[in-house]
Design a protein around this motif. Structure first.
Motif, PDB file in Angstrom:
ATOM      1  N   UNK A  89       8.302  47.164 -17.487  1.00  0.00           N
ATOM      2  CA  UNK A  89       7.905  46.518 -16.233  1.00  0.00           C
ATOM      3  C   UNK A  89       9.072  46.630 -15.266  1.00  0.00           C
ATOM      4  N   UNK A  90       8.793  47.133 -14.078  1.00  0.00           N
ATOM      5  CA  UNK A  90       9.836  47.258 -13.052  1.00  0.00           C
ATOM      6  C   UNK A  90       9.540  46.278 -11.918  1.00  0.00           C
ATOM      7  N   UNK A  91      10.534  45.460 -11.594  1.00  0.00           N
ATOM      8  CA  UNK A  91      10.386  44.431 -10.569  1.00  0.00           C
ATOM      9  C   UNK A  91      11.250  44.815  -9.370  1.00  0.00           C
ATOM     10  N   UNK A  92      10.605  45.085  -8.247  1.00  0.00           N
ATOM     11  CA  UNK A  92      11.320  45.464  -7.037  1.00  0.00           C
ATOM     12  C   UNK A  92      11.463  44.211  -6.176  1.00  0.00           C
ATOM     13  N   UNK A  93      12.698  43.777  -5.991  1.00  0.00           N
ATOM     14  CA  UNK A  93      12.976  42.548  -5.248  1.00  0.00           C
ATOM     15  C   UNK A  93      13.455  42.859  -3.827  1.00  0.00           C
ATOM     16  N   UNK A  94      13.328  41.875  -2.958  1.00  0.00           N
ATOM     17  CA  UNK A  94      13.721  42.067  -1.571  1.00  0.00           C
ATOM     18  C   UNK A  94      15.237  42.038  -1.389  1.00  0.00           C
ATOM     19  N   UNK A  95      15.911  41.140  -2.107  1.00  0.00           N
ATOM     20  CA  UNK A  95      17.356  40.982  -1.946  1.00  0.00           C
ATOM     21  C   UNK A  95      18.042  40.903  -3.309  1.00  0.00           C
ATOM     22  N   UNK A  96      19.370  41.134  -3.302  1.00  0.00           N
ATOM     23  CA  UNK A  96      20.140  41.080  -4.552  1.00  0.00           C
ATOM     24  C   UNK A  96      20.052  39.715  -5.214  1.00  0.00           C
ATOM     25  N   UNK A  97      20.120  38.658  -4.415  1.00  0.00           N
ATOM     26  CA  UNK A  97      20.023  37.304  -4.977  1.00  0.00           C
ATOM     27  C   UNK A  97      18.699  37.111  -5.707  1.00  0.00           C
ATOM     28  N   UNK A 200      22.080  43.142   4.385  1.00  0.00           N
ATOM     29  CA  UNK A 200      20.772  42.516   4.541  1.00  0.00           C
ATOM     30  C   UNK A 200      20.726  41.144   3.871  1.00  0.00           C
ATOM     31  N   UNK A 201      21.426  41.019   2.743  1.00  0.00           N
ATOM     32  CA  UNK A 201      21.498  39.716   2.065  1.00  0.00           C
ATOM     33  C   UNK A 201      22.200  38.695   2.942  1.00  0.00           C
ATOM     34  N   UNK A 202      23.309  39.096   3.563  1.00  0.00           N
ATOM     35  CA  UNK A 202      24.060  38.196   4.442  1.00  0.00           C
ATOM     36  C   UNK A 202      23.226  37.797   5.657  1.00  0.00           C
ATOM     37  N   UNK A 203      22.519  38.754   6.243  1.00  0.00           N
ATOM     38  CA  UNK A 203      21.667  38.453   7.394  1.00  0.00           C
ATOM     39  C   UNK A 203      20.596  37.443   7.009  1.00  0.00           C
ATOM     40  N   UNK A 204      19.996  37.649   5.834  1.00  0.00           N
ATOM     41  CA  UNK A 204      18.960  36.719   5.369  1.00  0.00           C
ATOM     42  C   UNK A 204      19.530  35.313   5.192  1.00  0.00           C
ATOM     43  N   UNK A 205      20.709  35.215   4.617  1.00  0.00           N
ATOM     44  CA  UNK A 205      21.336  33.904   4.414  1.00  0.00           C
ATOM     45  C   UNK A 205      21.606  33.217   5.745  1.00  0.00           C
ATOM     46  N   UNK A 208      18.467  31.889   7.398  1.00  0.00           N
ATOM     47  CA  UNK A 208      17.977  30.666   6.759  1.00  0.00           C
ATOM     48  C   UNK A 208      18.860  29.467   7.044  1.00  0.00           C
ATOM     49  N   UNK A 209      20.134  29.675   7.254  1.00  0.00           N
ATOM     50  CA  UNK A 209      21.027  28.570   7.633  1.00  0.00           C
ATOM     51  C   UNK A 209      20.721  28.057   9.026  1.00  0.00           C
ATOM     52  N   UNK A 210      20.214  28.962   9.881  1.00  0.00           N
ATOM     53  CA  UNK A 210      19.909  28.587  11.271  1.00  0.00           C
ATOM     54  C   UNK A 210      18.559  27.904  11.414  1.00  0.00           C
ATOM     55  N   UNK A 211      17.750  27.897  10.348  1.00  0.00           N
ATOM     56  CA  UNK A 211      16.443  27.246  10.429  1.00  0.00           C
ATOM     57  C   UNK A 211      16.602  25.748  10.647  1.00  0.00           C
ATOM     58  N   UNK A 212      15.750  25.163  11.496  1.00  0.00           N
ATOM     59  CA  UNK A 212      15.833  23.710  11.743  1.00  0.00           C
ATOM     60  C   UNK A 212      15.469  22.890  10.516  1.00  0.00           C
TER      61      UNK A 212
END
Length: 212
Positions: A89-97, A200-205, A208-212
């Protein structure tokens, strides 16, 4: 009792078919677990860690070839005891985390037996290959018994999968003979894509930190 080679061949074929059914069932079990985890993340965290899931069952020809290459007997016990990647089974994830999160939560499930881990993300292969490989076993409940079946789970990001898929096709076209120059360029591509993964991982983080 006289030995009947035709009968023995038919028994072996039937045994292979039964074993393949077990591996197919194990793939279904793991896929279901992963889909449920992904849905739970979506509900709780508004995020789908899994981009998509692929699965495969080794063909009998491939199994037989692998056993013979290792100098092993070709029978059901030999498959079960010596091969851990028949069901994959191969799982393709969006980010390293996401790779680490899904691996952690999958292994924490009570009915999953952990066997082996190979981390090619922290320590990539020499050719640049990156992926997290888990060998696990899942119980398959049959009407007469319960069988513990091994499955190889590969977890990687979209970028890692992009590189691995193209690298495999390029090597296949060259009949596995790749010049040093091409090998170096493929390694450089893997490094560049790893840098993209990190960014891309850093941008995602940050988003999410900027979300109200």
């Amino acid at each position: 009792m006289e030995f009947d080679p035709i009968e023995e061949i038919n028994k072996t074929k039937k045994g292979f078919a039964v074993q393949q059914q077990l591996y197919q069932a194990a793939i279904k079990e793991i896929r279901t677990k992963l889909e449920i985890l992904d849905e739970e993340f979506q509900v709780k965290y508004d995020h789908n860690p899994i981009h998509h899931i692929e699965s495969r069952l080794k063909s009998m020809d491939s199994i037989v070839r692998k056993l013979r290459d290792r100098g092993l007997e070709v029978n059901i016990d030999s498959i079960v005891n010596n091969l851990s990647d028949v069901a994959g089974v191969r799982v393709i994830c969006n980010y390293k985390d996401d790779v680490n999160s899904i691996a952690k939560f999958l292994l924490n499930q009570d009915d999953i037996t952990f066997i082996k881990k190979r981390d090619y993300i922290s320590k990539p292969k020499d050719n640049g290959y990156r992926s997290l490989h888990l060998i696990i076993a899942v119980p398959i409940f049959l009407y007469e018994s319960t069988e513990l079946v091994r499955v190889e789970v590969q977890l990687r990001t979209i970028a890692m999968d992009f590189w691995a898929s193209l690298e495999h096709k390029l090597k296949y076209k060259k009949e596995n003979e790749v010049s040093k120059n091409l090998s170096h360029r493929l390694q450089r591509c893997a490094i560049n894509l790893a840098a993209v993964d990190e960014e891309m991982q850093e941008i995602y983080r940050e988003i999410n930190l900027e979300k109200p």
